[in-house]
Design a protein around this motif. Structure first.
Motif, PDB file in Angstrom:
ATOM      1  N   LYS A   8     -30.085 -38.159   0.752  1.00  0.00           N
ATOM      2  CA  LYS A   8     -28.813 -37.477   1.091  1.00  0.00           C
ATOM      3  C   LYS A   8     -27.780 -38.492   1.550  1.00  0.00           C
ATOM      4  O   LYS A   8     -26.616 -38.428   1.137  1.00  0.00           O
ATOM      5  CB  LYS A   8     -29.035 -36.441   2.190  1.00  0.00           C
ATOM      6  CG  LYS A   8     -29.858 -35.262   1.779  1.00  0.00           C
ATOM      7  CD  LYS A   8     -30.063 -34.334   2.973  1.00  0.00           C
ATOM      8  CE  LYS A   8     -31.058 -33.245   2.657  1.00  0.00           C
ATOM      9  NZ  LYS A   8     -31.327 -32.370   3.813  1.00  0.00           N
ATOM     10  N   MET A  20     -23.660 -34.928   6.192  1.00  0.00           N
ATOM     11  CA  MET A  20     -23.654 -33.500   6.549  1.00  0.00           C
ATOM     12  C   MET A  20     -23.019 -32.669   5.441  1.00  0.00           C
ATOM     13  O   MET A  20     -23.480 -31.567   5.134  1.00  0.00           O
ATOM     14  CB  MET A  20     -22.905 -33.311   7.872  1.00  0.00           C
ATOM     15  CG  MET A  20     -23.089 -31.959   8.464  1.00  0.00           C
ATOM     16  SD  MET A  20     -24.835 -31.754   8.791  1.00  0.00           S
ATOM     17  CE  MET A  20     -24.832 -30.209   9.580  1.00  0.00           C
ATOM     18  N   ARG A  21     -21.983 -33.205   4.853  1.00  0.00           N
ATOM     19  CA  ARG A  21     -21.326 -32.477   3.756  1.00  0.00           C
ATOM     20  C   ARG A  21     -22.263 -32.369   2.550  1.00  0.00           C
ATOM     21  O   ARG A  21     -22.309 -31.337   1.881  1.00  0.00           O
ATOM     22  CB  ARG A  21     -20.033 -33.178   3.364  1.00  0.00           C
ATOM     23  CG  ARG A  21     -19.220 -32.391   2.394  1.00  0.00           C
ATOM     24  CD  ARG A  21     -17.806 -32.835   2.377  1.00  0.00           C
ATOM     25  NE  ARG A  21     -17.034 -31.889   1.594  1.00  0.00           N
ATOM     26  CZ  ARG A  21     -15.746 -31.839   1.584  1.00  0.00           C
ATOM     27  NH1 ARG A  21     -15.063 -32.650   2.354  1.00  0.00           N
ATOM     28  NH2 ARG A  21     -15.117 -30.980   0.835  1.00  0.00           N
ATOM     29  N   THR A  23     -25.540 -32.298   2.757  1.00  0.00           N
ATOM     30  CA  THR A  23     -26.556 -31.313   3.157  1.00  0.00           C
ATOM     31  C   THR A  23     -26.027 -29.895   2.964  1.00  0.00           C
ATOM     32  O   THR A  23     -26.728 -29.022   2.435  1.00  0.00           O
ATOM     33  CB  THR A  23     -26.967 -31.537   4.625  1.00  0.00           C
ATOM     34  OG1 THR A  23     -27.447 -32.863   4.768  1.00  0.00           O
ATOM     35  CG2 THR A  23     -28.038 -30.564   5.049  1.00  0.00           C
ATOM     36  N   ARG A  24     -24.788 -29.651   3.375  1.00  0.00           N
ATOM     37  CA  ARG A  24     -24.210 -28.300   3.204  1.00  0.00           C
ATOM     38  C   ARG A  24     -24.075 -27.946   1.716  1.00  0.00           C
ATOM     39  O   ARG A  24     -24.301 -26.801   1.318  1.00  0.00           O
ATOM     40  CB  ARG A  24     -22.848 -28.229   3.902  1.00  0.00           C
ATOM     41  CG  ARG A  24     -22.960 -28.109   5.408  1.00  0.00           C
ATOM     42  CD  ARG A  24     -21.634 -27.722   6.038  1.00  0.00           C
ATOM     43  NE  ARG A  24     -20.608 -28.719   5.758  1.00  0.00           N
ATOM     44  CZ  ARG A  24     -20.140 -29.603   6.633  1.00  0.00           C
ATOM     45  NH1 ARG A  24     -20.602 -29.622   7.858  1.00  0.00           N
ATOM     46  NH2 ARG A  24     -19.216 -30.456   6.283  1.00  0.00           N
ATOM     47  N   GLU A  27     -27.507 -26.962   0.424  1.00  0.00           N
ATOM     48  CA  GLU A  27     -27.905 -25.621   0.880  1.00  0.00           C
ATOM     49  C   GLU A  27     -27.091 -24.542   0.164  1.00  0.00           C
ATOM     50  O   GLU A  27     -27.622 -23.504  -0.220  1.00  0.00           O
ATOM     51  CB  GLU A  27     -27.719 -25.514   2.397  1.00  0.00           C
ATOM     52  CG  GLU A  27     -28.728 -26.328   3.175  1.00  0.00           C
ATOM     53  CD  GLU A  27     -28.410 -26.371   4.658  1.00  0.00           C
ATOM     54  OE1 GLU A  27     -27.389 -25.799   5.101  1.00  0.00           O
ATOM     55  OE2 GLU A  27     -29.190 -27.018   5.387  1.00  0.00           O
ATOM     56  N   ARG A  28     -25.796 -24.780   0.005  1.00  0.00           N
ATOM     57  CA  ARG A  28     -24.927 -23.787  -0.625  1.00  0.00           C
ATOM     58  C   ARG A  28     -25.264 -23.603  -2.105  1.00  0.00           C
ATOM     59  O   ARG A  28     -25.277 -22.476  -2.608  1.00  0.00           O
ATOM     60  CB  ARG A  28     -23.463 -24.242  -0.455  1.00  0.00           C
ATOM     61  CG  ARG A  28     -22.449 -23.234  -0.935  1.00  0.00           C
ATOM     62  CD  ARG A  28     -21.017 -23.665  -0.658  1.00  0.00           C
ATOM     63  NE  ARG A  28     -20.745 -24.930  -1.343  1.00  0.00           N
ATOM     64  CZ  ARG A  28     -20.090 -25.957  -0.810  1.00  0.00           C
ATOM     65  NH1 ARG A  28     -19.637 -25.903   0.411  1.00  0.00           N
ATOM     66  NH2 ARG A  28     -19.900 -27.068  -1.500  1.00  0.00           N
TER      67      ARG A  28
END
Length: 188
Positions: A8, A20-21, A23-24, A27-28
């Motif tokens: 990541k 973090m972006r 990771t989001r 998930e999205r």
């Protein structure tokens, strides 16, 4: 094939964003890992083409710039906070200095009042001493103005009354009543 697989944070570095972006986004969009090595999840860079387009959009760039904090921004913020704290500290010191000066002035004023009262007491004591002397002088003058025979007579009467009291003490023994006798000594 190993070169195409990235973690990541590796994807975030290649795309120029934060982990973090990434990771989001995973998930999205429910992106699956290609391979797992221990705890590390590995992805293909091609899986993030949509994220790359999203990041290149003009609105996303503005949004990313408004939300990102560079180290320089963080350092500037900390410097500003330190400067504000220093100003507050200096204001507190200045306030304490003013309070100390005010207290010193109050002490000086109180000391002056105390010294004034001491001086007034000394003047009062001198006045009392002077009045006592004047009163004694007035009594002496009053006595001198009186007839000297009356003064001697007054002195003579005073001496005679002193003699009478001492002689009456001696002669009173004969006029004293005998001690009263009680009945109990006879009851034996």
């Amino acid at each position: 094939m190993q070169e195409d697989l990235l973690t990541k944070s590796g994807v975030a570095d290649v795309l120029g964003t934060n982990p973090m972006r990434v990771t989001r986004f995973i998930e999205r969009n429910e992106i699956n890992t290609v391979k797992k090595e221990g705890k590390r999840e590995l992805f293909k860079l091609t899986q993030f083409n949509a994220l790359k387009e999203e990041l290149n959009a003009p609105e996303a760039k503005k949004d990313a710039q408004s939300h990102s904090f560079s180290k320089d921004d963080y350092i500037l913020t900390l410097k500003q906070q330190l400067k504000e704290q220093q100003q507050q500290y200096e204001q507190v010191i200045e306030s304490k200095d003013e309070t100390i000066s005010s207290l010193k002035e109050t002490i000086a004023t109180s000391q002056k009042s105390y010294d004034d009262m001491k001086d007034q007491l000394a003047v009062k004591d001198n006045q009392i001493t002077s009045l006592t002397k004047l009163t004694n002088n007035a009594q002496t003058l009053n006595m001198v103005d009186k007839d000297p025979k009356r003064i001697q007579a007054a002195h003579g009467d005073a001496e005679r009354s002193n003699e009478k009291t001492s002689s009456s003490d001696e002669t009173d023994d004969s006029t004293k009543k005998p001690p009263k006798k009680h009945w109990w000594p006879w009851s034996r």
